[in-house]
Design a protein around this motif. Structure first.
Motif, PDB file in Angstrom:
ATOM      1  N   VAL A   9       1.024  -1.154   0.121  1.00  0.00           N
ATOM      2  CA  VAL A   9       0.052  -0.039   0.154  1.00  0.00           C
ATOM      3  C   VAL A   9       1.232   1.365  -0.207  1.00  0.00           C
ATOM      4  O   VAL A   9       0.132   2.232  -0.288  1.00  0.00           O
ATOM      5  N   TRP A  10       2.189   1.314   0.647  1.00  0.00           N
ATOM      6  CA  TRP A  10       2.624   2.710   1.049  1.00  0.00           C
ATOM      7  C   TRP A  10       3.951   2.484   0.226  1.00  0.00           C
ATOM      8  O   TRP A  10       5.165   3.415   0.272  1.00  0.00           O
ATOM      9  N   ALA A  11       4.248   1.261  -0.591  1.00  0.00           N
ATOM     10  CA  ALA A  11       5.721   1.656  -1.279  1.00  0.00           C
ATOM     11  C   ALA A  11       6.135   2.760  -2.062  1.00  0.00           C
ATOM     12  O   ALA A  11       7.144   3.245  -2.652  1.00  0.00           O
ATOM     13  N   ASN A  12       4.705   3.196  -2.583  1.00  0.00           N
ATOM     14  CA  ASN A  12       5.622   4.187  -3.925  1.00  0.00           C
ATOM     15  C   ASN A  12       5.485   5.884  -2.844  1.00  0.00           C
ATOM     16  O   ASN A  12       5.288   6.215  -3.260  1.00  0.00           O
ATOM     17  N   PHE A  13       4.813   5.278  -1.762  1.00  0.00           N
ATOM     18  CA  PHE A  13       5.167   7.556  -0.314  1.00  0.00           C
ATOM     19  C   PHE A  13       7.043   6.642  -0.102  1.00  0.00           C
ATOM     20  O   PHE A  13       6.965   6.891   0.842  1.00  0.00           O
ATOM     21  N   GLN A  14       7.568   7.412  -1.299  1.00  0.00           N
ATOM     22  CA  GLN A  14       8.685   7.530  -0.919  1.00  0.00           C
ATOM     23  C   GLN A  14       9.023   8.151   0.595  1.00  0.00           C
ATOM     24  O   GLN A  14      10.466   8.297   1.247  1.00  0.00           O
ATOM     25  N   SER A  15       9.249  10.062   0.615  1.00  0.00           N
ATOM     26  CA  SER A  15       9.425  10.270   1.579  1.00  0.00           C
ATOM     27  C   SER A  15       8.377  10.258   2.955  1.00  0.00           C
ATOM     28  O   SER A  15       9.412  10.647   4.266  1.00  0.00           O
ATOM     29  N   ILE A  82      -3.049  12.708   9.325  1.00  0.00           N
ATOM     30  CA  ILE A  82      -3.344  13.730   9.832  1.00  0.00           C
ATOM     31  C   ILE A  82      -2.051  15.057   9.155  1.00  0.00           C
ATOM     32  O   ILE A  82      -1.738  16.526   9.280  1.00  0.00           O
ATOM     33  N   ASN A  83      -0.856  14.772   8.373  1.00  0.00           N
ATOM     34  CA  ASN A  83      -0.036  14.946   8.180  1.00  0.00           C
ATOM     35  C   ASN A  83      -0.754  15.963   6.877  1.00  0.00           C
ATOM     36  O   ASN A  83       0.366  16.995   6.743  1.00  0.00           O
ATOM     37  N   ARG A  84      -1.146  15.352   6.034  1.00  0.00           N
ATOM     38  CA  ARG A  84      -1.955  15.857   4.581  1.00  0.00           C
ATOM     39  C   ARG A  84      -2.436  17.690   5.113  1.00  0.00           C
ATOM     40  O   ARG A  84      -2.342  17.976   4.829  1.00  0.00           O
ATOM     41  N   LEU A 323       7.588  22.824  19.671  1.00  0.00           N
ATOM     42  CA  LEU A 323       7.446  21.570  20.532  1.00  0.00           C
ATOM     43  C   LEU A 323       9.036  20.197  19.117  1.00  0.00           C
ATOM     44  O   LEU A 323       8.785  19.230  19.615  1.00  0.00           O
ATOM     45  N   LEU A 324       8.048  19.783  17.897  1.00  0.00           N
ATOM     46  CA  LEU A 324       7.900  18.919  17.242  1.00  0.00           C
ATOM     47  C   LEU A 324       9.874  19.272  16.303  1.00  0.00           C
ATOM     48  O   LEU A 324       9.922  20.737  16.091  1.00  0.00           O
ATOM     49  N   MET A 325      10.462  18.290  15.882  1.00  0.00           N
ATOM     50  CA  MET A 325      11.942  18.229  15.005  1.00  0.00           C
ATOM     51  C   MET A 325      10.859  18.770  13.391  1.00  0.00           C
ATOM     52  O   MET A 325       9.517  17.875  13.089  1.00  0.00           O
ATOM     53  N   THR A 326      11.272  19.680  12.816  1.00  0.00           N
ATOM     54  CA  THR A 326      10.718  19.621  11.549  1.00  0.00           C
ATOM     55  C   THR A 326      11.874  18.971  10.230  1.00  0.00           C
ATOM     56  O   THR A 326      12.562  18.720  10.561  1.00  0.00           O
ATOM     57  N   VAL A 327      10.532  18.294   9.738  1.00  0.00           N
ATOM     58  CA  VAL A 327      11.490  17.413   8.489  1.00  0.00           C
ATOM     59  C   VAL A 327      10.412  17.230   7.638  1.00  0.00           C
ATOM     60  O   VAL A 327       9.897  17.557   7.369  1.00  0.00           O
ATOM     61  N   MET A 333       8.142  17.541   0.711  1.00  0.00           N
ATOM     62  CA  MET A 333       6.990  17.313   1.508  1.00  0.00           C
ATOM     63  C   MET A 333       6.563  17.587   3.457  1.00  0.00           C
ATOM     64  O   MET A 333       7.994  16.883   3.564  1.00  0.00           O
ATOM     65  N   ASN A 334       6.630  18.527   4.110  1.00  0.00           N
ATOM     66  CA  ASN A 334       6.940  18.415   4.926  1.00  0.00           C
ATOM     67  C   ASN A 334       5.884  17.253   5.626  1.00  0.00           C
ATOM     68  O   ASN A 334       4.572  17.263   5.556  1.00  0.00           O
ATOM     69  N   VAL A 335       6.852  16.195   6.176  1.00  0.00           N
ATOM     70  CA  VAL A 335       6.628  15.329   6.844  1.00  0.00           C
ATOM     71  C   VAL A 335       6.625  15.153   8.592  1.00  0.00           C
ATOM     72  O   VAL A 335       7.300  13.659   9.433  1.00  0.00           O
ATOM     73  N   THR A 336       6.457  16.150   9.093  1.00  0.00           N
ATOM     74  CA  THR A 336       6.739  16.334  10.716  1.00  0.00           C
ATOM     75  C   THR A 336       5.852  15.790  11.166  1.00  0.00           C
ATOM     76  O   THR A 336       6.032  14.861  12.525  1.00  0.00           O
ATOM     77  N   ALA A 337       4.596  16.195  11.026  1.00  0.00           N
ATOM     78  CA  ALA A 337       3.026  15.553  11.661  1.00  0.00           C
ATOM     79  C   ALA A 337       4.016  13.513  11.672  1.00  0.00           C
ATOM     80  O   ALA A 337       3.876  12.748  12.507  1.00  0.00           O
ATOM     81  N   TRP A 338       3.863  12.842  10.000  1.00  0.00           N
ATOM     82  CA  TRP A 338       4.262  12.473   9.828  1.00  0.00           C
ATOM     83  C   TRP A 338       5.128  11.382  11.126  1.00  0.00           C
ATOM     84  O   TRP A 338       4.992  10.579  11.448  1.00  0.00           O
ATOM     85  N   MET A 339       6.579  12.146  11.273  1.00  0.00           N
ATOM     86  CA  MET A 339       7.150  11.361  11.233  1.00  0.00           C
ATOM     87  C   MET A 339       7.554  11.271  13.139  1.00  0.00           C
ATOM     88  O   MET A 339       7.344   9.948  13.534  1.00  0.00           O
ATOM     89  N   PHE A 340       6.476  12.277  13.720  1.00  0.00           N
ATOM     90  CA  PHE A 340       6.370  12.452  15.133  1.00  0.00           C
ATOM     91  C   PHE A 340       4.917  11.195  15.694  1.00  0.00           C
ATOM     92  O   PHE A 340       5.280  10.179  15.965  1.00  0.00           O
ATOM     93  N   LEU A 341       4.247  10.621  14.922  1.00  0.00           N
ATOM     94  CA  LEU A 341       2.930  10.364  15.128  1.00  0.00           C
ATOM     95  C   LEU A 341       3.543   8.734  15.006  1.00  0.00           C
ATOM     96  O   LEU A 341       3.707   7.302  15.695  1.00  0.00           O
ATOM     97  N   LEU A 342       4.696   7.986  13.510  1.00  0.00           N
ATOM     98  CA  LEU A 342       4.941   7.563  13.475  1.00  0.00           C
ATOM     99  C   LEU A 342       6.687   6.703  14.480  1.00  0.00           C
ATOM    100  O   LEU A 342       6.946   5.554  15.152  1.00  0.00           O
TER     101      LEU A 342
END
Length: 474
Positions: A9-15, A82-84, A323-327, A333-342
């Protein structure tokens, strides 16, 4: 869903890196949930064991692979959503967008069924009013999670630097045609902006000199730069144990998706705030985890409210972005929220799965309780205790079972091979069954086949028809 399907499902989401960590969590689904510190802490507590013993039922254990696969996939989809929303330029007020989305949802028969399941989870399966009095605290050091996010950021920065340098070299090639140069410049700018946003110093664009002219490849670094933060917090500030009251069910149009989401959020908040001591987690970020859990539970349950809760989670993260790390990914693509939740996948998945299992735990309240003690020397005869209960709850029923089993064990004149408790509802249908051979460690048995196997088909048949003869027991 098998965990290998997640990668498909997620193979194409390289970021969106980090999918492998979710797969690793689910490598041993039968053991994973039960072996978690939170589950062990709850089941190790006498009252917690009495309330949550159904988690270890054979029926639930068999369901773990499928359920954990569903929750893992829902977690990834929810985190992506959530990241979107976190990156959205469409909504200035994310929480307001969530409220409008919830208000527009209709209370269908499916939604009302989910509402009933949530009420059952709060009042009966989890019995949150009793759980809230236990005072169980399980420490979760968040240092590893923050470190994991930081490491992934460093890896993504390194990948972006390699791409930036590659495009930089290409832009210095005087043979590059105009259209190719524009496309390469766009890629260079994307990667360069993402690196500046993550704290790198801007690198001037290459100056290309030809015989006829000279010009610069312009790159604009106007993204706001956010630093890496790690905020220490006083863990004792998170230790507050509220005494919650049972929820009174409402009917008709009042049983809205919003009310359902609110109850799920209450359960999730109790676990995340008062039971799981998330040491090192800024308290203001826990609401984002709560909304993420609620969205996952709604999605797996088939509710249309899952999308709205993503806005609430994103709103909580935006309010605490300092309070978050900006990634950023290499595509800018801003993946700050994605990385925090992961990084917080463990706590999110544990609580989501417990809530969903509690919603599916359909144990009816028994009115007539039978406790059987099978004799070692004569399997056709048995000890018997019978009790009737009214206006009670699951905890009182289990305590009555345990008291009857202890009394039987302590006063029986003949050796017994096992002690079993069976509860019938007002319609004389199976409501609950326990193996009480060790009354201090009752084991719930679910499913008619398992109950028949434990009690014996003949005995079950006679219970169902009311043909328990006096000569059968002593």
């Amino acid at each position: 869903m098998p965990t290998n399907a997640i990668a498909d499902v997620w193979a194409n989401f390289q970021s969106l890196t980090g999918v492998a960590e979710v797969q690793k969590i689910m490598d041993a689904p039968q053991q994973w949930l039960i072996e978690q510190p939170l589950t062990q802490g709850l089941l190790g507590h006498p009252t917690g064991k009495a309330i949550l013993g159904w988690l270890q039922s054979s029926q639930n254990v068999l369901a773990f692979p499928t359920l954990i696969g569903q929750c893992g996939t829902a977690f990834l989809e929810t985190s992506h959503g959530i990241n979107r929303a976190y990156n959205s330029k469409l909504y200035e007020n994310l929480a307001g967008a969530g409220e409008r989305t919830l208000a527009a949802l209709t209370s269908t028969s499916t939604e009302k069924g989910i509402y009933g399941d949530v009420i059952n989870a709060f009042n009966n399966s989890l019995n949150l009013p009793e759980l809230s009095k236990m005072g169980v605290k399980v420490d979760y050091a968040m240092d590893q999670a923050w470190s994991s996010i930081s490491q992934k950021k460093l890896q993504m920065q390194e990948e972006a630097r390699k791409l930036r340098d590659k495009y930089y070299q290409e832009l210095q090639d005087q043979r590059l045609k105009l259209d190719e140069r524009r496309r390469t410049r766009a890629k260079y700018n994307n990667v360069a902006r993402s690196l500046v946003a993550m704290g790198d110093a801007p690198i001037p664009s290459p100056r290309v000199i030809t015989a006829s002219s000279s010009y610069d490849i312009n790159s604009i670094y106007n993204d706001r730069i956010l630093s890496i933060r790690s905020v220490p917090v006083n863990a004792s500030a998170l230790i507050v144990v509220p005494v919650v009251a049972p929820i009174v069910a409402v009917g008709g149009a009042l049983a809205t998706v919003g009310i359902t989401a609110g109850i799920i959020s209450s359960i999730a908040s109790w676990f995340l705030t008062n039971c799981m001591n998330l040491i090192g987690m800024p308290a203001s970020l826990i609401s984002a985890l709560t909304h993420c859990v609620t969205s996952i539970v709604l999605k797996v349950s088939g509710s249309s409210g899952a999308q709205a809760l993503r806005f609430f989670a994103a709103s909580a993260l935006k309010a605490n972005e300092a309070l978050l790390m900006t990634v950023f990914g290499t595509t800018n693509m801003n993946v700050t929220a994605w990385m925090f939740l992961l990084g917080m996948a463990g706590p999110i998945l544990i609580v989501s799965i417990i809530i969903i299992l509690a919603m599916r735990n359909k144990t009816a309240l028994a009115k007539t309780l039978y406790v059987f003690g099978d004799l070692v020397d004569n399997p056709n005869r048995f000890n018997l205790r019978v009790a009737s209960m009214y206006d009670t709850n699951a905890i009182e029923i289990l305590e009555q079972f345990k008291a009857s089993a202890r009394d039987m064990r302590d006063n029986a004149k003949l050796a017994m091979s096992q002690i079993v408790g069976l509860g019938l509802d007002p319609k004389n249908e199976y409501a609950v069954c326990y193996n009480l051979t060790n009354p201090d460690n009752p084991i719930q048995v679910t499913g008619q086949e398992a109950i028949v196997a434990l009690l014996g088909a003949d005995k079950v048949a006679r219970i169902a028809t009311g043909r328990l003869n006096f000569m059968d027991f002593i």
